[in-house]
Design a protein around this motif. Structure first.
Motif, PDB file in Angstrom:
ATOM      1  N   LEU A 157     -23.860 -19.164 -14.450  1.00  0.00           N
ATOM      2  CA  LEU A 157     -22.602 -19.531 -15.096  1.00  0.00           C
ATOM      3  C   LEU A 157     -21.489 -19.270 -14.078  1.00  0.00           C
ATOM      4  O   LEU A 157     -21.355 -18.155 -13.559  1.00  0.00           O
ATOM      5  CB  LEU A 157     -22.387 -18.673 -16.345  1.00  0.00           C
ATOM      6  N   VAL A 158     -20.720 -20.314 -13.772  1.00  0.00           N
ATOM      7  CA  VAL A 158     -19.672 -20.210 -12.754  1.00  0.00           C
ATOM      8  C   VAL A 158     -18.311 -20.342 -13.431  1.00  0.00           C
ATOM      9  O   VAL A 158     -18.067 -21.305 -14.164  1.00  0.00           O
ATOM     10  CB  VAL A 158     -19.822 -21.318 -11.681  1.00  0.00           C
ATOM     11  N   LEU A 159     -17.443 -19.380 -13.194  1.00  0.00           N
ATOM     12  CA  LEU A 159     -16.088 -19.419 -13.741  1.00  0.00           C
ATOM     13  C   LEU A 159     -15.121 -19.526 -12.568  1.00  0.00           C
ATOM     14  O   LEU A 159     -15.128 -18.658 -11.689  1.00  0.00           O
ATOM     15  CB  LEU A 159     -15.767 -18.144 -14.524  1.00  0.00           C
ATOM     16  N   ARG A 160     -14.334 -20.593 -12.523  1.00  0.00           N
ATOM     17  CA  ARG A 160     -13.339 -20.679 -11.443  1.00  0.00           C
ATOM     18  C   ARG A 160     -12.086 -19.945 -11.912  1.00  0.00           C
ATOM     19  O   ARG A 160     -11.266 -20.498 -12.643  1.00  0.00           O
ATOM     20  CB  ARG A 160     -13.026 -22.135 -11.077  1.00  0.00           C
ATOM     21  N   THR A 161     -11.995 -18.698 -11.511  1.00  0.00           N
ATOM     22  CA  THR A 161     -10.922 -17.833 -11.979  1.00  0.00           C
ATOM     23  C   THR A 161      -9.777 -17.758 -10.967  1.00  0.00           C
ATOM     24  O   THR A 161      -8.640 -18.010 -11.307  1.00  0.00           O
ATOM     25  CB  THR A 161     -11.463 -16.427 -12.266  1.00  0.00           C
ATOM     26  N   GLY A 162     -10.076 -17.418  -9.725  1.00  0.00           N
ATOM     27  CA  GLY A 162      -9.027 -17.388  -8.701  1.00  0.00           C
ATOM     28  C   GLY A 162      -8.000 -16.307  -8.952  1.00  0.00           C
ATOM     29  O   GLY A 162      -7.092 -16.467  -9.753  1.00  0.00           O
ATOM     30  N   ARG A 163      -8.134 -15.200  -8.295  1.00  0.00           N
ATOM     31  CA  ARG A 163      -7.192 -14.088  -8.487  1.00  0.00           C
ATOM     32  C   ARG A 163      -6.536 -13.705  -7.168  1.00  0.00           C
ATOM     33  O   ARG A 163      -5.947 -12.631  -7.068  1.00  0.00           O
ATOM     34  CB  ARG A 163      -7.951 -12.857  -8.996  1.00  0.00           C
TER      35      ARG A 163
END
Lengths: 108, 345
Positions: free
Chosen positions: B146-152
């Motif tokens: 499961l890939v979440l493109r969050t970008g912090r």
């Protein structure tokens, strides 16, 4: 170098005047669904925050040029400046036409 | 960048990190209503869309930084601030008496993160090309992960949750492919510094000293249209406005959390986050300052520590021109990076 409170307040007044104009463009030209006073200065423009998209980016540049005389010498600079409301203010300071505020000083 | 400074992989290629966030999946007949009362943002999300939000206490103060996402009929929560155990307890307490159940994905999965201007490319070679086009703040399943493109961090950023029974093979494959990308490791401190440089809220740093979302410039995460825990307290503070507001600042002489900020010898605030930015070559921080004086671009404030004074200048973050703004998956590749001239950070 010692800076007085009154000098700092003048710096803030000039900056707030520009912030107000940028917020006005966001609400009136881009129809951001927030009251002007609810747009925090460091809120992101794209993705999160105000959630603008690439079409809005073009509208925003047109609005900044029309209302604040912003002319970028190099379009690649747009990406660097179009991050937050505050960085748009920096764009106006660096590349906009000088404006006079009630504080009696100009930038540009 | 300071002369001789080698940019970290997080800013120049790809860095592997280990997030400490709690990852939960919530399901049940009343899941929308239950999650809607928990988080502060409006919850109308498209399938696979993620949104940054908050969990507050009854006083309207921040308990957790949250990313909420819609995953078919379920909702995902990525929670930062409390420990994983405390996050699970917090959500369990909210679910009591409802028809919604939580699954702790951080227990059933191995979690890693990839950050960097070429993270998309390594991810595509690792888990398949479909993940390359994943929009910011969305989720995707690829090769069982499961890939979440969050970008912090201001760079391309992804959280990857790998099922325990597949994680050994997936990690080995990542390590093998990572060599081509000069894959490095980013410590939690490096990820926090990148967040500071890019103006991302960090509940583990400034969020420990300032818990009022209005002071933290997080109004955009607060719905005015719905009720959630703490919403009454937030609304009561909204109209008069906060007494202080955060502003970023730089100093050449050093900044430490707890330093006072003064104007003409009068205290106007304090430093609530601080680190040395190697890429900028100065000390960078966040201060909570009296609201009428909280403004970027101001020369004239001083930071005071044990009677020693040094000038500070307030800033508008992000303080760097991220490479990820200019690297395009359609036109660029890490292998061909020498063929392109990108603006300096």
């Amino acid at each position: 170098m010692s800076v007085t409170r009154s000098e700092v307040e003048k710096q803030i007044e000039r900056r707030e005047a520009l912030l107000d104009k940028v917020r006005e463009i966001l609400v009136e030209a881009l129809h951001v669904q927030l009251a002007k006073e609810d747009i925090d200065p460091d809120v992101s423009l794209f993705g999160t925050g105000l959630g603008l998209d690439s079409v809005d980016a073009v509208e925003l540049l047109v609005g900044l040029e029309t209302h604040l005389g912003v002319k970028l010498p190099d379009q690649s600079l747009a990406r660097m400046y179009m991050r937050t409301v505050n960085t748009l203010v920096e764009m106006v300071i660096d590349h906009g036409k000088p404006i006079t505020t009630d504080a009696g000083a100009s930038h540009g | 960048m300071a002369e001789g400074t080698v940019p970290s992989p997080l800013r120049s290629s790809v860095a592997l990190a280990t997030p400490s966030s709690a990852y939960l999946r919530l399901e049940g007949d009343d899941v929308f209503e239950v999650v809607d009362r928990l988080v502060t943002t409006d919850l109308y999300l498209q399938e696979a869309q993620l949104r940054q939000s908050l969990i507050l206490d009854d006083e309207g103060l921040i308990v957790a930084d949250v990313i909420v996402g819609r995953d078919e009929d379920a909702y995902l929560l990525v929670i930062d601030g409390p420990s994983r155990q405390r996050s699970a307890e917090l959500v369990a307490a909210h679910l009591e008496g409802t028809g919604t159940k939580a699954t702790l994905l951080h227990e059933s999965h191995d979690v890693c993160a990839l950050h960097g201007p070429y993270a998309w490319e390594l991810l595509g070679e690792w888990l398949g090309p479909d993940v390359i086009g994943l929009p910011y703040l969305s989720l995707f399943r690829a090769s069982g992960a499961l890939v979440l493109r969050t970008g912090r961090t201001g760079e391309y950023g992804y959280d990857i949750l790998m099922p325990r029974d597949r994680c050994e093979a997936l990690r080995a494959d990542l390590e093998r492919r990572g060599g081509t990308f000069d894959l490095g490791v980013a410590s939690e401190e490096e990820v926090h510094l990148a967040a500071l440089e890019n103006g991302f809220f960090n509940v583990a740093r400034e969020g420990q000293r300032v818990r009022d979302p209005l002071q933290l410039q997080l109004k955009w995460r607060l719905s005015k249209e719905k009720e959630y825990r703490g919403s009454g307290a937030v609304r009561a503070r909204w109209e008069p406005g906060p007494s202080r507001r955060v502003v970023w600042l730089r100093s050449d002489a050093g900044l430490e959390i707890g330093d006072a900020i003064e104007l003409e010898g009068v205290a106007i605030g304090e430093v609530v986050a601080a680190a040395y930015s190697t890429i900028r070559g100065y000390h960078l921080g966040i201060a909570a300052i009296d609201r009428s004086l909280s403004c970027a671009g101001i020369h004239g404030y001083q930071r005071v520590r044990a009677g020693e004074r040094a000038p500070v200048v307030t800033l508008a973050p992000p303080v760097l021109n991220n490479l990820s703004l200019h690297v395009s998956p359609q036109r660029h590749s890490y292998r061909d990076r020498a063929s392109f001239v990108f603006p300096s950070p």
